[in-house]
Scaffold this motif. Structure first.
Motif, PDB file in Angstrom:
ATOM      1  N   ALA A 165      38.677  74.059  27.102  1.00  0.00           N
ATOM      2  CA  ALA A 165      39.977  73.697  27.685  1.00  0.00           C
ATOM      3  C   ALA A 165      39.804  72.845  28.935  1.00  0.00           C
ATOM      4  O   ALA A 165      40.587  71.924  29.183  1.00  0.00           O
ATOM      5  CB  ALA A 165      40.777  74.956  27.996  1.00  0.00           C
ATOM      6  N   HIS A 166      38.762  73.115  29.703  1.00  0.00           N
ATOM      7  CA  HIS A 166      38.514  72.304  30.897  1.00  0.00           C
ATOM      8  C   HIS A 166      38.167  70.863  30.543  1.00  0.00           C
ATOM      9  O   HIS A 166      38.422  69.956  31.343  1.00  0.00           O
ATOM     10  CB  HIS A 166      37.422  72.931  31.769  1.00  0.00           C
ATOM     11  CG  HIS A 166      37.953  74.035  32.621  1.00  0.00           C
ATOM     12  ND1 HIS A 166      38.575  73.823  33.817  1.00  0.00           N
ATOM     13  CD2 HIS A 166      37.984  75.369  32.416  1.00  0.00           C
ATOM     14  CE1 HIS A 166      38.963  74.969  34.328  1.00  0.00           C
ATOM     15  NE2 HIS A 166      38.614  75.928  33.499  1.00  0.00           N
ATOM     16  N   LYS A 167      37.614  70.656  29.376  1.00  0.00           N
ATOM     17  CA  LYS A 167      37.365  69.266  28.948  1.00  0.00           C
ATOM     18  C   LYS A 167      38.682  68.522  28.778  1.00  0.00           C
ATOM     19  O   LYS A 167      38.765  67.325  29.058  1.00  0.00           O
ATOM     20  CB  LYS A 167      36.564  69.244  27.644  1.00  0.00           C
ATOM     21  CG  LYS A 167      35.107  69.602  27.824  1.00  0.00           C
ATOM     22  CD  LYS A 167      34.386  69.547  26.487  1.00  0.00           C
ATOM     23  CE  LYS A 167      32.919  69.818  26.646  1.00  0.00           C
ATOM     24  NZ  LYS A 167      32.598  71.192  26.997  1.00  0.00           N
ATOM     25  N   VAL A 168      39.706  69.216  28.324  1.00  0.00           N
ATOM     26  CA  VAL A 168      41.020  68.603  28.138  1.00  0.00           C
ATOM     27  C   VAL A 168      41.760  68.499  29.474  1.00  0.00           C
ATOM     28  O   VAL A 168      42.440  67.515  29.738  1.00  0.00           O
ATOM     29  CB  VAL A 168      41.845  69.418  27.104  1.00  0.00           C
ATOM     30  CG1 VAL A 168      43.250  68.887  26.972  1.00  0.00           C
ATOM     31  CG2 VAL A 168      41.137  69.425  25.753  1.00  0.00           C
ATOM     32  N   ILE A 169      41.588  69.504  30.329  1.00  0.00           N
ATOM     33  CA  ILE A 169      42.297  69.539  31.608  1.00  0.00           C
ATOM     34  C   ILE A 169      41.676  68.592  32.632  1.00  0.00           C
ATOM     35  O   ILE A 169      42.388  67.893  33.355  1.00  0.00           O
ATOM     36  CB  ILE A 169      42.326  70.983  32.160  1.00  0.00           C
ATOM     37  CG1 ILE A 169      43.123  71.889  31.214  1.00  0.00           C
ATOM     38  CG2 ILE A 169      42.918  71.026  33.564  1.00  0.00           C
ATOM     39  CD1 ILE A 169      42.942  73.371  31.500  1.00  0.00           C
ATOM     40  N   THR A 170      40.336  68.573  32.703  1.00  0.00           N
ATOM     41  CA  THR A 170      39.633  67.740  33.692  1.00  0.00           C
ATOM     42  C   THR A 170      38.568  66.891  32.991  1.00  0.00           C
ATOM     43  O   THR A 170      37.369  67.085  33.201  1.00  0.00           O
ATOM     44  CB  THR A 170      38.974  68.611  34.781  1.00  0.00           C
ATOM     45  OG1 THR A 170      38.084  69.527  34.147  1.00  0.00           O
ATOM     46  CG2 THR A 170      39.985  69.359  35.606  1.00  0.00           C
ATOM     47  N   PRO A 171      38.981  65.930  32.176  1.00  0.00           N
ATOM     48  CA  PRO A 171      38.015  65.168  31.380  1.00  0.00           C
ATOM     49  C   PRO A 171      37.048  64.330  32.225  1.00  0.00           C
ATOM     50  O   PRO A 171      35.906  64.129  31.830  1.00  0.00           O
ATOM     51  CB  PRO A 171      38.887  64.291  30.497  1.00  0.00           C
ATOM     52  CG  PRO A 171      40.182  64.171  31.240  1.00  0.00           C
ATOM     53  CD  PRO A 171      40.356  65.477  31.955  1.00  0.00           C
ATOM     54  N   GLY A 208      36.546  68.397  23.344  1.00  0.00           N
ATOM     55  CA  GLY A 208      37.312  69.572  23.751  1.00  0.00           C
ATOM     56  C   GLY A 208      38.183  70.091  22.626  1.00  0.00           C
ATOM     57  O   GLY A 208      38.266  71.301  22.399  1.00  0.00           O
ATOM     58  N   GLN A 263      35.587  65.124  34.945  1.00  0.00           N
ATOM     59  CA  GLN A 263      34.473  65.971  35.350  1.00  0.00           C
ATOM     60  C   GLN A 263      33.402  65.980  34.251  1.00  0.00           C
ATOM     61  O   GLN A 263      32.210  65.902  34.536  1.00  0.00           O
ATOM     62  CB  GLN A 263      34.954  67.394  35.620  1.00  0.00           C
ATOM     63  CG  GLN A 263      33.833  68.335  35.987  1.00  0.00           C
ATOM     64  CD  GLN A 263      34.301  69.772  36.136  1.00  0.00           C
ATOM     65  OE1 GLN A 263      35.388  70.142  35.706  1.00  0.00           O
ATOM     66  NE2 GLN A 263      33.454  70.586  36.736  1.00  0.00           N
ATOM     67  N   TYR A 272      38.095  64.238  25.193  1.00  0.00           N
ATOM     68  CA  TYR A 272      39.235  64.946  24.592  1.00  0.00           C
ATOM     69  C   TYR A 272      38.899  65.405  23.172  1.00  0.00           C
ATOM     70  O   TYR A 272      39.252  66.523  22.781  1.00  0.00           O
ATOM     71  CB  TYR A 272      40.479  64.054  24.556  1.00  0.00           C
ATOM     72  CG  TYR A 272      41.157  63.876  25.892  1.00  0.00           C
ATOM     73  CD1 TYR A 272      41.505  64.973  26.678  1.00  0.00           C
ATOM     74  CD2 TYR A 272      41.463  62.609  26.362  1.00  0.00           C
ATOM     75  CE1 TYR A 272      42.142  64.806  27.898  1.00  0.00           C
ATOM     76  CE2 TYR A 272      42.099  62.434  27.580  1.00  0.00           C
ATOM     77  CZ  TYR A 272      42.441  63.532  28.343  1.00  0.00           C
ATOM     78  OH  TYR A 272      43.071  63.360  29.546  1.00  0.00           O
TER      79      TYR A 272
END
Length: 159
Positions: free
Chosen positions: A36-42, A66, A44, A63
């Motif tokens: 989910a963090h890949k989608v929220i903070t790509p 993720g 990073q 995206y």
């Protein structure tokens, strides 16, 4: 075999299944958070790929990664395509572990403010062990759709 022995075995079988349910849901949640963090903070994850792997990835690729990982976590939660979905999480996590070997050799390192800098790597090893155990005990994973189908001799491709 005595009736008492059969009842004890059935109870133990259910307890094993319950333990694997807890393990499976916990691991799926752990992996879901990273996905989910890949989608929220790509951005990073773009920086991490550049730093650790020396590759540039686009936002669309982050995206997509993720999204695929989130889909795998959903498959794990409901327990379908178990060898594929559980094994995929294991392979993904193993890849992460292999990229961070240096921290395993100095698990007690601290920075100048006293913060333990390699504790995530130590946690990674525990998660890797749990994922290996989940895959090895897949036949005892009774509280999943794949486990239910296997017990009722349904379509094997769901397992």
């Amino acid at each position: 075999m005595a009736l008492h022995d059969k009842a004890t075995l059935r109870l133990q079988d259910r307890l094993d299944g319950l333990a694997l349910l807890v393990l499976r849901l916990g691991l799926a949640w752990f992996m879901f958070l990273w996905a989910a963090h890949k989608v929220i903070t790509p951005r990073q994850y773009q920086n991490l790929a550049r730093h650790f792997d020396g590759v540039d990835v686009s936002l669309a690729q982050v995206y997509a990664m993720g999204g695929v990982q989130i889909a795998l976590c959903v498959l794990v939660v409901i327990g379908v395509f178990r060898y594929f979905s559980y094994g995929s999480l294991l392979v993904m996590h193993f890849f992460t572990v292999t990229r961070r070997w240096e921290g395993f050799f100095d698990p007690f390192a601290v920075n100048d403010r006293g913060f333990p800098v390699n504790r995530n790597q130590v946690i990674d090893l525990a998660v890797l062990g749990a994922l290996i155990a989940l895959v090895l005990l897949i036949r005892r994973d009774h509280f999943s759709i794949g486990g239910w189908l296997a017990r009722h001799d349904r379509a094997r491709w769901w397992m």
